[in-house]
Design a protein around this motif. Structure first.
Motif, short mmCIF file in Angstrom:
data_model
loop_
_atom_site.label_atom_id
_atom_site.label_comp_id
_atom_site.label_asym_id
_atom_site.label_seq_id
_atom_site.Cartn_x
_atom_site.Cartn_y
_atom_site.Cartn_z
N TYR A 15 30.71 21.24 34.67
CA TYR A 15 30.63 20.24 33.51
C TYR A 15 31.55 19.15 33.50
CZ TYR A 15 28.32 24.17 31.36
OH TYR A 15 27.57 25.31 31.03
N ILE A 165 48.98 19.78 31.15
CA ILE A 165 49.01 21.00 30.29
C ILE A 165 50.11 20.61 29.01
CG2 ILE A 165 50.22 23.08 30.13
CD1 ILE A 165 49.19 23.67 33.02
N GLY A 168 48.22 19.14 26.21
CA GLY A 168 47.20 20.00 25.47
C GLY A 168 45.96 20.29 26.05
N VAL A 169 46.20 19.94 27.55
CA VAL A 169 44.74 20.19 28.38
C VAL A 169 44.58 21.51 28.78
CG1 VAL A 169 43.33 19.58 30.39
CG2 VAL A 169 44.53 17.69 29.01
N PHE A 170 43.60 22.36 28.51
CA PHE A 170 43.68 23.85 28.58
C PHE A 170 42.54 24.10 29.39
CE2 PHE A 170 42.01 23.08 24.51
CZ PHE A 170 40.82 23.54 24.52
N GLY A 179 45.54 9.86 21.94
CA GLY A 179 46.11 11.13 21.57
C GLY A 179 44.95 12.10 21.02
N GLU A 180 43.75 11.42 20.71
CA GLU A 180 42.82 12.53 20.44
C GLU A 180 42.10 13.19 21.41
OE1 GLU A 180 42.22 12.91 17.09
OE2 GLU A 180 40.55 14.17 17.21
N PRO A 181 42.07 14.50 21.35
CA PRO A 181 41.42 15.23 22.55
C PRO A 181 39.95 15.56 22.28
CG PRO A 181 42.61 16.81 20.94
CD PRO A 181 42.68 15.41 20.36
N PHE A 182 39.25 15.64 23.54
CA PHE A 182 37.96 15.91 23.61
C PHE A 182 37.64 17.07 24.56
CE2 PHE A 182 38.59 11.86 21.37
CZ PHE A 182 37.54 11.94 20.13
N TRP A 183 37.31 18.20 24.42
CA TRP A 183 36.97 19.13 25.47
C TRP A 183 35.72 19.29 25.68
CZ3 TRP A 183 36.97 25.00 24.36
CH2 TRP A 183 37.06 25.67 25.70
N TYR A 185 31.94 18.63 28.02
CA TYR A 185 30.89 17.53 28.13
C TYR A 185 30.31 17.34 26.82
CZ TYR A 185 25.73 16.90 27.90
OH TYR A 185 24.59 16.75 27.02
N SER A 186 30.20 18.21 25.89
CA SER A 186 29.57 18.11 24.65
C SER A 186 29.96 17.24 23.59
CB SER A 186 29.23 19.61 24.06
OG SER A 186 30.37 19.94 23.72
N ARG A 187 31.51 17.09 23.73
CA ARG A 187 32.19 16.23 23.01
C ARG A 187 32.32 14.74 23.12
NH1 ARG A 187 31.21 20.58 21.14
NH2 ARG A 187 32.30 21.71 19.60
N VAL A 189 29.80 12.98 22.85
CA VAL A 189 29.10 12.25 21.40
C VAL A 189 30.06 11.88 20.60
CG1 VAL A 189 27.40 12.53 19.85
CG2 VAL A 189 27.20 13.65 22.10
N LEU A 190 31.02 12.73 20.27
CA LEU A 190 32.33 12.38 19.40
C LEU A 190 33.14 11.48 19.82
CD1 LEU A 190 30.97 15.41 18.36
CD2 LEU A 190 33.12 15.43 17.01
#
Lengths: 200, 200
Positions: A15, A165, A168-170, A179-183, A185-187, A189-190
């Motif tokens: 991914y 880490i 907030g990367v897990f 500062g905004e996290p996106f985990w 492939y699917s995010r 788009v957001l």
């Protein structure tokens, strides 16, 4: 220039391969820089709750099917690697070494490593394979090997992992923008909506 | 009529709530039926490798943020429930009981249960809350309670869970169309292409 996109990935994560192939187009569209951060998803991540994609049989079967299907959906070349969940320290350290010298070329090197693993079934955990790839970018093998295996570079990768880490990367792929996290492939788009239109 | 969409979910799963709000529109667009299968993601799923969304702190923080953000993105009402990962046997059994009698109304009951939990912060693990909801659909409380708690209905839910696992379901939401599996809210885009244009 607005906040860059910090992109965390592992060279053996399918991914991550998929997201890496899409992130630059999004970034360019909105005038953002992409800063790539290679990680080795292993012990450190299990501590914070990461789960291997392929560690559980039912999930494994699904995930392999999902990746091949996603690649067809995105018209991205993909061949299932013979070896799953391999360690990618050498490739990550080679990338960091190159990134210090030339970020643009390091991005191309990153594409090359992903391509070697996910389309040519080359074992990128193997130092000789990493040196082949580095050599194709003009780095003499001996020089590359010395740089990649230097204790300072091992420490660097470890420190980069600790920074990730602490942010907030897990799991990977993981992007952070202002500062905004996106985990995952699917995010993306957001993420695209977020950088294009602002926070929502 | 083409193959229906089997939709597996848990009433306490936020991504199930989100997917449930989108699946019918996709199905109607392409003339497919949706068959809803409530599951209780717990012991059985841990065996096959399921992971609680909120069991690991870093992941938990991210997931709660992601759900609220997704709800805003999709303009779906959402209020974070006070109690996470609650057991949903009563609600699932109430749904199955209703589904046998009237699938259309059972779909509305499903929407009502999700709404009670994800927008009104009602504790849907509580039998009295489930009976309130059943009553609002015209089912007398005593009759509903007897039906929901009947040993045969408990066995039914257990058997439905075993069927799901045997079909490869290892988490929720999970959709299967003509044998093709789609895990998670995010793969509804691929499901839509699959039912709209055929296998790819």
């Amino acid at each position: 220039m607005s906040a860059p996109i910090d992109f965390y990935f592992d060279f053996a994560s399918p991914y991550s391969y998929i997201a890496s192939s899409l992130i630059d187009e999004i970034a360019e569209k909105y005038g953002r820089a992409v800063i790539r951060h290679p990680l080795v998803v292993g012990t450190a991540f299990r501590v914070v709750g990461g789960v291997s994609l392929t560690g559980m049989p039912m999930r494994r079967d699904y995930v392999l099917r999902d990746i091949a299907r996603l690649a067809r959906y995105l018209k991205l070349p993909y061949r299932q690697p013979s070896h799953q969940s391999i360690p990618t320290h050498h490739a990550a350290q080679a990338f960091l070494w190159g990134q210090d010298r030339d970020p643009e070329r390091a991005k191309d090197f990153s594409d090359r490593v992903f391509s070697a693993y996910f389309t040519e079934d080359r074992n990128i955990s193997d130092m000789e394979v990493v040196l082949d790839l580095a050599e194709s970018f003009g780095s003499p093998r001996l020089e590359a090997k010395a740089a990649i295996t230097a204790p300072a570079m091992k420490e660097r990768l470890k420190a980069e992992t600790e920074v990730a880490i602490s942010r907030g990367v897990f799991g990977v792929p993981f992007s952070i923008v202002g500062g905004e996290p996106f985990w995952g492939y699917s995010r993306l788009v957001l993420l695209e909506k977020w950088v294009g239109e602002g926070a929502f």
